[in-house]
Design a protein around this motif. Sequence first.
Motif, PDB file in Angstrom:
ATOM      1  N   LYS A 429      -1.054  18.338  43.273  1.00 20.71           N
ATOM      2  CA  LYS A 429      -2.080  18.809  43.841  1.00 20.71           C
ATOM      3  C   LYS A 429      -3.212  19.447  42.885  1.00 20.71           C
ATOM      4  O   LYS A 429      -4.470  19.136  43.028  1.00 20.71           O
ATOM      5  CB  LYS A 429      -1.872  19.824  45.158  1.00 20.71           C
ATOM      6  N   SER A 430      -2.766  20.398  42.138  1.00 26.48           N
ATOM      7  CA  SER A 430      -3.673  21.012  41.061  1.00 26.48           C
ATOM      8  C   SER A 430      -4.207  20.106  40.208  1.00 26.48           C
ATOM      9  O   SER A 430      -5.444  20.018  39.877  1.00 26.48           O
ATOM     10  CB  SER A 430      -2.955  21.866  40.245  1.00 26.48           C
ATOM     11  N   ASN A 431      -3.374  18.854  39.724  1.00 27.46           N
ATOM     12  CA  ASN A 431      -3.992  17.988  38.811  1.00 27.46           C
ATOM     13  C   ASN A 431      -4.980  17.170  39.438  1.00 27.46           C
ATOM     14  O   ASN A 431      -6.007  16.902  38.846  1.00 27.46           O
ATOM     15  CB  ASN A 431      -3.018  17.163  38.311  1.00 27.46           C
ATOM     16  N   PHE A 432      -4.892  16.987  40.724  1.00 34.77           N
ATOM     17  CA  PHE A 432      -5.830  16.296  41.603  1.00 34.77           C
ATOM     18  C   PHE A 432      -7.233  17.021  41.827  1.00 34.77           C
ATOM     19  O   PHE A 432      -8.174  16.655  41.780  1.00 34.77           O
ATOM     20  CB  PHE A 432      -5.387  16.007  42.958  1.00 34.77           C
ATOM     21  N   LYS A 433      -6.867  18.518  41.894  1.00 34.76           N
ATOM     22  CA  LYS A 433      -7.979  19.204  42.082  1.00 34.76           C
ATOM     23  C   LYS A 433      -8.779  19.249  40.893  1.00 34.76           C
ATOM     24  O   LYS A 433     -10.118  19.374  41.017  1.00 34.76           O
ATOM     25  CB  LYS A 433      -7.588  20.699  42.607  1.00 34.76           C
ATOM     26  N   LEU A 434      -8.233  19.348  39.783  1.00 37.65           N
ATOM     27  CA  LEU A 434      -8.835  19.279  38.458  1.00 37.65           C
ATOM     28  C   LEU A 434      -9.987  18.062  38.155  1.00 37.65           C
ATOM     29  O   LEU A 434     -10.973  18.163  37.928  1.00 37.65           O
ATOM     30  CB  LEU A 434      -7.867  19.459  37.340  1.00 37.65           C
ATOM     31  N   GLN A 435      -9.416  17.038  38.691  1.00 39.09           N
ATOM     32  CA  GLN A 435     -10.243  15.581  38.567  1.00 39.09           C
ATOM     33  C   GLN A 435     -11.280  15.772  39.609  1.00 39.09           C
ATOM     34  O   GLN A 435     -12.317  15.088  39.291  1.00 39.09           O
ATOM     35  CB  GLN A 435      -9.154  14.451  38.867  1.00 39.09           C
ATOM     36  N   GLU A 436     -11.070  16.134  40.700  1.00 36.96           N
ATOM     37  CA  GLU A 436     -12.173  16.420  41.565  1.00 36.96           C
ATOM     38  C   GLU A 436     -13.193  17.341  41.284  1.00 36.96           C
ATOM     39  O   GLU A 436     -14.264  17.269  41.521  1.00 36.96           O
ATOM     40  CB  GLU A 436     -11.615  16.785  43.040  1.00 36.96           C
ATOM     41  N   SER A 437     -12.640  18.523  40.701  1.00 43.86           N
ATOM     42  CA  SER A 437     -13.812  19.512  39.941  1.00 43.86           C
ATOM     43  C   SER A 437     -14.591  18.761  39.071  1.00 43.86           C
ATOM     44  O   SER A 437     -15.837  19.163  38.846  1.00 43.86           O
ATOM     45  CB  SER A 437     -13.027  20.838  39.586  1.00 43.86           C
ATOM     46  N   PHE A 438     -14.024  17.621  37.890  1.00 37.58           N
ATOM     47  CA  PHE A 438     -14.750  17.235  37.120  1.00 37.58           C
ATOM     48  C   PHE A 438     -15.722  16.514  37.980  1.00 37.58           C
ATOM     49  O   PHE A 438     -16.815  16.230  37.629  1.00 37.58           O
ATOM     50  CB  PHE A 438     -13.991  16.392  36.348  1.00 37.58           C
ATOM     51  N   PHE A 439     -15.459  15.586  38.870  1.00 33.95           N
ATOM     52  CA  PHE A 439     -16.317  14.660  39.711  1.00 33.95           C
ATOM     53  C   PHE A 439     -17.316  15.614  40.465  1.00 33.95           C
ATOM     54  O   PHE A 439     -18.453  15.008  40.344  1.00 33.95           O
ATOM     55  CB  PHE A 439     -15.372  14.109  40.840  1.00 33.95           C
ATOM     56  N   LYS A 440     -17.204  16.733  40.979  1.00 32.49           N
ATOM     57  CA  LYS A 440     -18.015  17.621  41.451  1.00 32.49           C
ATOM     58  C   LYS A 440     -19.065  18.139  40.523  1.00 32.49           C
ATOM     59  O   LYS A 440     -20.104  18.120  40.654  1.00 32.49           O
ATOM     60  CB  LYS A 440     -17.424  18.800  42.223  1.00 32.49           C
ATOM     61  N   GLN A 441     -18.436  18.396  39.262  1.00 30.36           N
ATOM     62  CA  GLN A 441     -19.203  18.886  38.084  1.00 30.36           C
ATOM     63  C   GLN A 441     -20.345  17.893  37.789  1.00 30.36           C
ATOM     64  O   GLN A 441     -21.606  18.084  37.499  1.00 30.36           O
ATOM     65  CB  GLN A 441     -18.487  19.404  37.053  1.00 30.36           C
ATOM     66  N   ARG A 442     -19.940  16.754  37.747  1.00 33.13           N
ATOM     67  CA  ARG A 442     -21.110  15.757  37.174  1.00 33.13           C
ATOM     68  C   ARG A 442     -21.746  15.521  38.312  1.00 33.13           C
ATOM     69  O   ARG A 442     -23.169  15.210  37.995  1.00 33.13           O
ATOM     70  CB  ARG A 442     -19.901  14.380  36.719  1.00 33.13           C
ATOM     71  N   LYS A 443     -21.269  15.200  39.603  1.00 35.90           N
ATOM     72  CA  LYS A 443     -22.382  15.071  40.727  1.00 35.90           C
ATOM     73  C   LYS A 443     -23.402  16.117  40.694  1.00 35.90           C
ATOM     74  O   LYS A 443     -24.555  16.214  40.908  1.00 35.90           O
ATOM     75  CB  LYS A 443     -21.529  14.934  42.057  1.00 35.90           C
ATOM     76  N   ALA A 444     -22.946  17.555  40.442  1.00 32.46           N
ATOM     77  CA  ALA A 444     -24.004  18.723  40.607  1.00 32.46           C
ATOM     78  C   ALA A 444     -24.634  18.423  39.325  1.00 32.46           C
ATOM     79  O   ALA A 444     -25.950  18.786  39.634  1.00 32.46           O
ATOM     80  CB  ALA A 444     -23.150  19.741  40.339  1.00 32.46           C
ATOM     81  N   ALA A 445     -24.517  18.111  38.339  1.00 32.78           N
ATOM     82  CA  ALA A 445     -25.263  17.952  37.114  1.00 32.78           C
ATOM     83  C   ALA A 445     -26.261  16.925  37.289  1.00 32.78           C
ATOM     84  O   ALA A 445     -27.607  17.113  37.004  1.00 32.78           O
ATOM     85  CB  ALA A 445     -24.557  17.605  35.751  1.00 32.78           C
ATOM     86  N   THR A 446     -25.897  15.652  37.831  1.00 36.44           N
ATOM     87  CA  THR A 446     -27.163  14.495  38.060  1.00 36.44           C
ATOM     88  C   THR A 446     -28.048  14.856  39.179  1.00 36.44           C
ATOM     89  O   THR A 446     -29.105  14.889  39.298  1.00 36.44           O
ATOM     90  CB  THR A 446     -26.348  13.264  38.523  1.00 36.44           C
ATOM     91  N   ALA A 447     -27.482  15.893  40.209  1.00 40.38           N
ATOM     92  CA  ALA A 447     -28.160  16.467  41.177  1.00 40.38           C
ATOM     93  C   ALA A 447     -29.267  17.281  40.698  1.00 40.38           C
ATOM     94  O   ALA A 447     -30.490  17.263  41.138  1.00 40.38           O
ATOM     95  CB  ALA A 447     -27.362  17.024  42.329  1.00 40.38           C
ATOM     96  N   LEU A 448     -28.953  18.274  39.827  1.00 39.89           N
ATOM     97  CA  LEU A 448     -29.687  19.168  39.123  1.00 39.89           C
ATOM     98  C   LEU A 448     -30.840  18.642  38.377  1.00 39.89           C
ATOM     99  O   LEU A 448     -31.942  18.759  38.475  1.00 39.89           O
ATOM    100  CB  LEU A 448     -29.056  20.109  38.311  1.00 39.89           C
ATOM    101  N   LEU A 449     -30.488  17.553  37.555  1.00 43.18           N
ATOM    102  CA  LEU A 449     -31.517  16.611  36.810  1.00 43.18           C
ATOM    103  C   LEU A 449     -32.390  15.976  37.596  1.00 43.18           C
ATOM    104  O   LEU A 449     -33.684  16.048  37.326  1.00 43.18           O
ATOM    105  CB  LEU A 449     -30.685  15.818  35.798  1.00 43.18           C
ATOM    106  N   HIS A 450     -31.881  15.545  38.724  1.00 37.12           N
ATOM    107  CA  HIS A 450     -32.834  14.729  39.755  1.00 37.12           C
ATOM    108  C   HIS A 450     -33.742  15.638  40.267  1.00 37.12           C
ATOM    109  O   HIS A 450     -34.824  15.172  40.527  1.00 37.12           O
ATOM    110  CB  HIS A 450     -31.828  13.837  40.520  1.00 37.12           C
ATOM    111  N   ALA A 451     -33.223  16.756  40.756  1.00 32.99           N
ATOM    112  CA  ALA A 451     -34.128  17.751  41.436  1.00 32.99           C
ATOM    113  C   ALA A 451     -35.188  18.176  40.540  1.00 32.99           C
ATOM    114  O   ALA A 451     -36.387  18.435  41.121  1.00 32.99           O
ATOM    115  CB  ALA A 451     -33.221  19.037  41.838  1.00 32.99           C
ATOM    116  N   LYS A 452     -34.979  18.173  39.214  1.00 31.67           N
ATOM    117  CA  LYS A 452     -35.978  18.781  38.392  1.00 31.67           C
ATOM    118  C   LYS A 452     -37.072  17.538  37.680  1.00 31.67           C
ATOM    119  O   LYS A 452     -37.804  17.940  37.024  1.00 31.67           O
ATOM    120  CB  LYS A 452     -35.201  19.335  37.216  1.00 31.67           C
ATOM    121  N   GLY A 453     -36.466  16.396  38.313  1.00 36.29           N
ATOM    122  CA  GLY A 453     -37.214  15.076  37.964  1.00 36.29           C
ATOM    123  C   GLY A 453     -37.054  14.687  36.525  1.00 36.29           C
ATOM    124  O   GLY A 453     -37.948  14.158  35.969  1.00 36.29           O
TER     125      GLY A 453
END
Length: 457
Positions: A429-453
């Motif tokens: 479960k912990s290893n799954f959570k790590l991969q999910e956290s990477f996924f969320k970090q990438r999603k948050a990064a692209t969302a931030l760049l998109h929000a800033k245009g």
Amino acid sequence: MQNNKSKLSVIIIALVWFLPSMALAQLLEPNLRELIHQGLDKSHSVNSYNFDKEQAKVDQKIAKSVLLPKLTLNGSYTRLNDDITFDEDTENLLISTQKLLIKEAVGIPFNDAFPESIPLTAVPNLQNKNILKSNMDLDWVVFSGFAVDNAIEASKHKEASLNHLTEVEKGKVALKIIETYDKLALVYASKGVLTTSQDFLNEQEYFVRKAIENGLTTPIDRKKIELAQQQLEGKLLEFEQNKTLLIEVLHQLTNDDREHLSSLQPTLEPYAINTLSMAEKRNEIMALEEAEQATLFKAQMEKNNFIPKVAVKGHYEFIESGLSLLDPKWYVGLGLKWNVFDGFESRLKSEKTKIEGLKYGEQKAEAEEMIALSIINAEFTYQSSLQNIKMVHKEIELASDTYDMINKQYKNSLASVNDVLDALNELEKSNFKLQESFFKQRKAATALLHAKGILYY
């Protein structure tokens, strides 16, 4: 020397503007950028906006064509029930006049009878009953009262607005492809976690089998291991199903070949972005600004309806036999159209369009507020995603140490096989959570760049 300095300054300015775009574009993997470009080419909504832009360009050409001369070729045949002639009194008057003119020409006294030997010309018909006509008309607006100029400007701003809306739609398509691509990467990463768990289970199965052979444990423990292995097989089957589904989604989004998509091996490397990067004006705002400008020119065009319009009109007949005695062979005229009073219709239309422009202004202000809020929210989400990765790393460290400890205890008969399987489950479960956290970090990064245009692809 001065010229060299100027050239160097231009190059530096170009690099300052160009390099950040390149850097942000390099954030995405080459395979992902290629898929995004394919998706943009395939996207029905983007193509629909492209057609709208083409229509706006055609509108500009239509407005310009108002000032071009229009030539029309016409042809017709008409048969009347009879020739159109002068009435009897008029014909007698014309014959008498003709006789007087002839007598005067040949020197016959006024009161003498007209000689019958001299032929008279018959009075022509006003219009023959067979009318064959072939002609050409000219209509040429030489001054439109600035209606054409304002219509062209309005159409240009509409095209610019559609350009920005197309970019907005492209951004949505790109975000969807990025998310789907990362979901596929998450599925592959999950398979890696399952493979690790499978290795651990195989190791436990070997140990339990040896323990049973030496009478150190019961077959019940082996069945528990077998159950865990079957549960793992179920998870691997779910992995294959998710992988197939996501490849199908990517195929629909990009039209890329399924075999090529299956050959991709996306990974979940966290994005490193500069959160201090300045935001750029979003396409949504620029689209509303251009729409507002378009309504201003449209309002001006409607307001100028009272300005006189000037046009040239011409006509030329190719067949003279079809003309009546009153028809000209050709004519050219200059016309003036002046709406002196139209019941305030133009002024009211102009006011209505101006109000529409004010609505765009309000929408722009609201959009700016929403974008500012979305940037703040995206920054918070991105910071949280970074912290979450640190926390999950600690969870993995704890779960791994716990598994190692319980595994040793089990091999020394100090813990049950259930404890081992529970510890292994927690580690998984912990290893799954790590991969999910990477996924969320990438999603948050692209969302931030998109929000800033500043999300470039």
